[in-house]
Design an enzyme around this catalytic site. Sequence first.
Site, mmCIF file in Angstrom:
data_model
loop_
_atom_site.group_PDB
_atom_site.id
_atom_site.type_symbol
_atom_site.label_atom_id
_atom_site.label_comp_id
_atom_site.label_asym_id
_atom_site.label_seq_id
_atom_site.Cartn_x
_atom_site.Cartn_y
_atom_site.Cartn_z
ATOM 1 N N ASN A 176 0.812 -1.311 -0.097
ATOM 2 C CA ASN A 176 0.124 -0.028 0.020
ATOM 3 C C ASN A 176 0.901 1.212 0.075
ATOM 4 O OD1 ASN A 176 0.771 -0.726 2.786
ATOM 5 N ND2 ASN A 176 -0.869 0.330 3.677
ATOM 6 N N ILE A 177 0.241 2.154 -0.807
ATOM 7 C CA ILE A 177 1.219 3.525 -0.967
ATOM 8 C C ILE A 177 0.456 4.628 -0.547
ATOM 9 C CG2 ILE A 177 2.440 5.081 -2.438
ATOM 10 C CD1 ILE A 177 2.993 2.279 -4.066
ATOM 11 N N GLU A 178 0.383 5.115 0.572
ATOM 12 C CA GLU A 178 -0.437 6.292 1.056
ATOM 13 C C GLU A 178 -0.069 7.442 0.425
ATOM 14 O OE1 GLU A 178 -0.790 5.740 5.307
ATOM 15 O OE2 GLU A 178 -2.132 4.148 5.028
ATOM 16 N N CYS B 107 -3.743 0.587 -2.777
ATOM 17 C CA CYS B 107 -3.638 -0.557 -2.086
ATOM 18 C C CYS B 107 -2.551 -1.430 -2.544
ATOM 19 C CB CYS B 107 -4.906 -1.373 -2.140
ATOM 20 S SG CYS B 107 -6.453 -0.636 -1.561
ATOM 21 N N GLU C 75 -2.817 -4.590 -3.356
ATOM 22 C CA GLU C 75 -3.068 -5.689 -4.325
ATOM 23 C C GLU C 75 -3.202 -4.767 -5.629
ATOM 24 O OE1 GLU C 75 -4.788 -4.607 -1.577
ATOM 25 O OE2 GLU C 75 -6.289 -6.003 -1.011
ATOM 26 N N CYS D 234 -10.324 -4.715 -0.672
ATOM 27 C CA CYS D 234 -11.408 -3.896 -0.656
ATOM 28 C C CYS D 234 -12.129 -3.880 -1.726
ATOM 29 C CB CYS D 234 -10.957 -2.287 -0.347
ATOM 30 S SG CYS D 234 -10.012 -1.787 -1.970
ATOM 31 N N CYS E 273 -10.272 -3.119 -5.270
ATOM 32 C CA CYS E 273 -9.230 -4.242 -5.654
ATOM 33 C C CYS E 273 -9.959 -5.309 -6.287
ATOM 34 C CB CYS E 273 -8.303 -4.430 -4.437
ATOM 35 S SG CYS E 273 -7.096 -3.097 -3.866
HETATM 36 ZN ZN LIG Z 1 -7.909 -2.298 -2.026
#
Ligand SMILES: [Zn+2]
Length: 130
Positions: free
Chosen positions: A42-44, A53, A55, A90, A93
């Site tokens: 994940n890359i915020e 996300c 995935e 989620c 994804c």
């Molecule tokens: Zn996701």
Amino acid sequence: MERKELFAEAVKAAEMSYSKYSGFSVGAALLTVDGLVFKGCNIENASFSLTNCAERTAVFKAVSEGYMNFSAIAIAGSSGGDFSKPCYPCGACLQVLSEFCGDDLIIILSDGEYKLSDFLPKRFCEESMK
Ligand SMILES: [Zn+2]
């Protein structure tokens, strides 16, 4: 590749997580039908809606390298280094995975093995537009 090995790759991928806002690290390991593994984390972003996300990171990496046929994806998430609690994918994804994968894509989580159709029994797809 065995289920446990692919899950271990997802945990490794989570080490690269850029999650300074949530503190929740997620890693994904996407297995191609050729046996290659594409990892993602994940890359915020400070603008939260731009967060990506793990995935989708893995899918986009694979597709951008010319791989579009997948047999399984493992997902691991943790806020403190304990990856025993399942980290469910989620909706966004699942939709992205469904673009490239059939209902029988195997989704490996810490609590077991699922199929894409378990999480997304009906989906918006190319056929929906005809
Ligand atoms: Zn996701």
